[in-house]
Write an enzyme that holds these catalytic residues in place. Structure first.
Site, PDB file in Angstrom:
ATOM      1  CB  ALA A  48      -4.486 -22.225   3.905  1.00  0.00           C
ATOM      2  CE  LYS A 106       2.532  -2.340  -1.840  1.00  0.00           C
ATOM      3  NZ  LYS A 106       2.539  -3.767  -1.244  1.00  0.00           N
ATOM      4  CG  ASN A 161      -2.537  -6.721  -4.014  1.00  0.00           C
ATOM      5  OD1 ASN A 161      -3.107  -7.326  -4.615  1.00  0.00           O
ATOM      6  ND2 ASN A 161      -1.776  -7.079  -3.100  1.00  0.00           N
ATOM      7  CD  GLU A 204       4.402  -5.600   0.261  1.00  0.00           C
ATOM      8  OE1 GLU A 204       4.022  -6.049  -0.808  1.00  0.00           O
ATOM      9  OE2 GLU A 204       3.584  -4.754   0.935  1.00  0.00           O
ATOM     10  CG  ASP A 205       6.975  -9.531   0.302  1.00  0.00           C
ATOM     11  OD1 ASP A 205       5.492  -9.694  -0.217  1.00  0.00           O
ATOM     12  OD2 ASP A 205       7.717  -9.343  -0.577  1.00  0.00           O
ATOM     13  CE1 TYR A 216      19.717  20.182  11.974  1.00  0.00           C
ATOM     14  CE2 TYR A 216      21.663  21.404  12.059  1.00  0.00           C
ATOM     15  CZ  TYR A 216      21.290  20.362  12.389  1.00  0.00           C
ATOM     16  OH  TYR A 216      21.570  19.489  13.411  1.00  0.00           O
ATOM     17  CG  ASP A 262       2.146  -9.483   1.225  1.00  0.00           C
ATOM     18  OD1 ASP A 262       2.229  -9.395  -0.003  1.00  0.00           O
ATOM     19  OD2 ASP A 262       3.240  -9.700   1.889  1.00  0.00           O
ATOM     20  CB  ALA A 293      -3.187 -13.425   0.132  1.00  0.00           C
TER      21      ALA A 293
END
Length: 765
Positions: free
Chosen positions: A196, A95, A319, A137-138, A40, A163, A199
């Protein structure tokens, strides 16, 4: 396991001993005032000024280049739907955990409280200077498409919505291999896509990039077939609308070559499978339950190539095969984006890797004689250690060739060696251990089952399918403990002292007396001993009533060892039994021996311990590189303690010339490849990563493994018994529940290996 119990265990896992699954740890020294002054003020000003001059220097002086933001707004979480940002945090932490353990990337989860696309994009752009990459994600469709597209265009770091693209990349690799096996061409096959969402759209686009024809693709959503004459289609759905006059999945499946399922469970019937073309390719990837069950599908069509998202069947589309390694490659060349060329390179690398000879470590993990490219192996396994050395270089090369790499790699061999050294390569021993035990569960005796922690371990072992527990002890006490833990499975409970087992106890006592009547055992003492659980359990193994045993949680090691030696005894050709502990460290798994039995082994005994430990390393899929440790280095001392180690090495070099073993050598030289090579270039260990350490005496081995375990928080598997006639493994006093579970898995694998050797011997007789 009941859903309620599973729910409680999941909540405890995430809450204890500390909330969450990730934390930040220092990577630089901080012990002294000088360290803090550099970390620092005032020292930190210098890198700040360098970065001000040239922003690219941020990659040199900070962790930006190895940090990925895992960002969600919680609008499409797993199978839970729109549960909000806070509720999505456990998933994003998970994740981040996968990024770290598979590719040594620091994932930082960020949850945004907005469903507004503009606000989401602006927020990510604002925080982007902190990160080397962005993993979305999601996020629900269609917003996910716009968010990703805008961020890719407006940021100069890699952005990927996993995804969409993760599933697309893994399934595309599997599809290319499946088509190769069936002799079909991607340009000609008829493809049905159920789903649909993000993904499904991404998968379809990537398949087209590899040659699939839009005219041969039919996509379905919750309303049925997406046709060109349907009104109010989103731009993404319109992209895949068909001109065919069909409405249902039944109609779409007739003569189809490929089914891609990214929808809901059990929507594909046996009749639909029967209507498909010859050699149908079915990827039923709905989780946790696929569009059609694996076993059902295979029973309907014996020419099917089947994949699911589940780990309990072949061909898992997971994945984790993609995103950690794709980002690894992108970060390592400072790519400005993840483009189509990079994704396609990952697909080809995965497809090609499947066709290469599979390392024995992977075969061992999945308990197969030999995994080979074929209908049940069209995609690599998640525990394949080659993934980190194969996928990132392919992605990095594609980034360089497509002009998006700011830091091209020049030495590919050095880069691959660096990748192999990253965490996530070989720190998978516990997962491998459990998976391998599950393939062929064995009957394992828990000799101290009247104790709560032992019952907890037995319950986990049973519910995870690691082994079939046999509980020894007072039946009433054990049943009460089981009820307390809601362990309601019907497992065998044996009380060696009860009247119910008096006949077996008498039979076992007589056999013990026959074994030891010339070694001081009387008929009376044999009857008394057979009321003791360690004697009774050992005799169960000897008589084939069980396959393995663990004990020692509540008793001193020597007290448990004695009945085992008296009943089981040493294996044929073994002079001395010994033990090895596997320590799971940042250096990788280390095999340490002898940690529990031989107080002061001589040269011959050390050589035997080294041979048996090498066999353990091979059993776990590792090529042993063995250092025989001492306070001296290669003749620097002629004290008897150093000389015996030197003589043991001479014995090993003579009897096993192919074994990579050397010594006597000090621990620091054994651990440091460069130090060893610079000082002892003649050694078999020079330039090699040592993973097996043989200690000169019990003091050194026992103290070392407990120091590692206590100070460095290294997980320990062991002590694993070597050289007995049957699989018995003795725990350290007060072992944890996890340690007992791991030892039960060791006992199961030990039994599996002995069964294989016996079978092979009979076949070769």
């Amino acid at each position: 396991m009941s859903k309620e119990k599973q729910r409680r265990e999941a909540l405890i896992y995430h809450a204890k001993p500390h909330p969450g699954k990730i934390k930040v740890v220092p990577t630089k020294p901080y012990a002294t005032q000088r360290d803090l002054a550099l970390a620092y003020s005032p020292g930190v000003a210098e890198p700040c000024l360098e970065i001000e001059k040239n922003k690219e220097e941020v990659y040199r002086y900070t962790s930006k280049g190895n940090t990925v933001a895992v960002i969600s707004n919680g609008t499409a979480v797993l199978g839970l739907g729109n549960i909000g940002p806070e509720a999505s945090k456990p998933v994003m932490e998970g994740k981040s955990l996968l990024f770290k353990i598979f590719a040594d990337i620091d994932g930082i989860d960020i949850e945004l409280d907005t469903e507004n696309v503009d606000k989401f994009v602006e927020t990510v752009k604002t925080i982007a200077p902190t990160f080397g990459g962005i993993n979305l994600e999601d996020i629900k469709a269609p917003e996910a498409f716009e968010i990703e597209q805008r961020l890719k265009e407006e940021l100069d770091i890699p952005v990927m919505h996993d995804d969409q693209h993760g599933t697309a990349i893994i399934s595309a690799a599997a599809l290319l291999n499946a088509l190769e096996l069936t002799g079909k061409k991607i340009e000609e096959v008829s493809i049905v896509i159920s789903g649909a969402g993000a993904a499904a759209i991404s998968c379809s686009r990537l398949y087209r990039a590899f040659g699939a024809q839009a005219k041969n693709m039919v996509m379905l959503d919750s309303k049925g077939v997406i046709r060109q004459d349907r009104e109010n289609l989103s731009s993404q759905k319109a992209e895949f609308a068909t001109a065919r006059k069909i409405d249902t999945l039944d109609e779409a499946m007739v003569d189809a070559d490929v089914f891609i399922g990214l929808s809901i469970a059990d929507i594909v019937s046996p009749g639909m499978l029967e209507s498909m073309a010859k050699d149908p390719i079915v990827f039923a990837m709905a989780n946790p339950d696929p569009e059609i069950a694996y076993d059902l599908a295979c029973s309907v069509r014996n020419d099917i190539i089947m994949a699911t998202g589940r780990s309990d069947h072949p061909n898992q589309v997971n994945n984790v095969l993609g995103f950690p390694f794709i980002f690894r490659g992108a970060l390592d060349v400072r790519a400005t984006k993840i483009n189509e060329e990079m994704k396609m390179a990952a697909v080809r690398a995965l497809a090609d890797l499947t066709k290469e000879p599979v390392p024995e470590q992977v075969n061992i993990t999945y308990d197969t004689t030999r995994l080979t490219f074929g209908r049940e192996y069209i995609i690599p396994k998640p525990f394949d250690p080659r993934l980190i050395a194969k996928i990132p270089p392919a992605v990095a090369k594609a980034a360089m060739e497509s002009g998006v790499a700011n830091a091209p790699i020049k030495n590919w061999q050095a880069y691959e060696e660096q990748l192999m050294q990253r965490s996530g390569n070989d720190n998978k021993v516990v997962r491998m251990l459990h998976n391998r035990a599950k393939v062929n569960p064995k009957r394992i005796v828990f000799a101290e089952a009247e104790l709560l922690d032992v019952i907890k371990a037995a319950q986990i072992v049973y519910e995870e399918g690691i082994a079939i527990p046999i509980l020894l002890g007072d039946k009433t006490t054990i049943q009460q403990l089981k009820a307390e833990l809601e362990f309601d499975a019907e497992v065998e409970i044996i009380d060696p002292r009860s009247d119910e087992y008096s006949e077996i106890r008498t039979e076992y006592a007589h056999k013990l007396w026959e074994l030891r009547k010339r070694k001081g055992e009387t008929e009376y003492s044999a009857r008394v001993n057979m009321g003791k659980r360690n004697y009774f359990g050992s005799m169960m193994l000897l008589e084939g009533a069980a396959d393995g045993m663990i004990s020692g949680y509540s008793r001193a090691y020597p007290k448990v060892l004695r009945p085992v030696f008296e009943v089981i005894g040493r294996a044929h050709g073994v002079e001395n039994a010994s033990t090895v502990n596997i320590m799971i460290t940042e250096h990788g798994p280390l095999f340490l021996a002898d940690t529990s039995i031989n107080i002061d082994p001589n040269a011959e005994e050390l050589a035997e311990i080294a041979q048996m430990t090498a066999n353990v390393a091979r059993t776990f899929g590792f090529d042993p590189v063995i250092a025989l440790l001492s306070y001296a280095n290669f003749g620097s001392s002629n004290h008897k303690e150093a000389v015996k180690v030197r003589e043991a090495v001479e014995i090993l070099h003579d009897k096993s010339p192919d074994l990579i073993v050397d010594g006597e050598i000090q621990t620091d030289f054994a651990l440091d490849q460069e130090l060893c090579h610079n000082n002892f270039p003649f050694s078999k260990l020079a330039g090699k990563k040592v993973n097996t350490f043989i200690f000169p005496n019990l003091d050194a081995a026992n103290i070392t493994y407990k120091l590692l375990k206590g100070l460095n928080k290294a997980d320990s598997i062991g002590p694993i018994m070597l050289g007995l006639r049957k699989p018995v493994h003795i725990l350290q006093l007060g072992a944890s529940v996890d340690e007992m579970v791991n030892m039960a898995a060791v006992a199961a694998i030990d039994a599996q290996e002995r069964e294989k050797r016996k079978k092979a011997k009979l076949e070769n007789a």
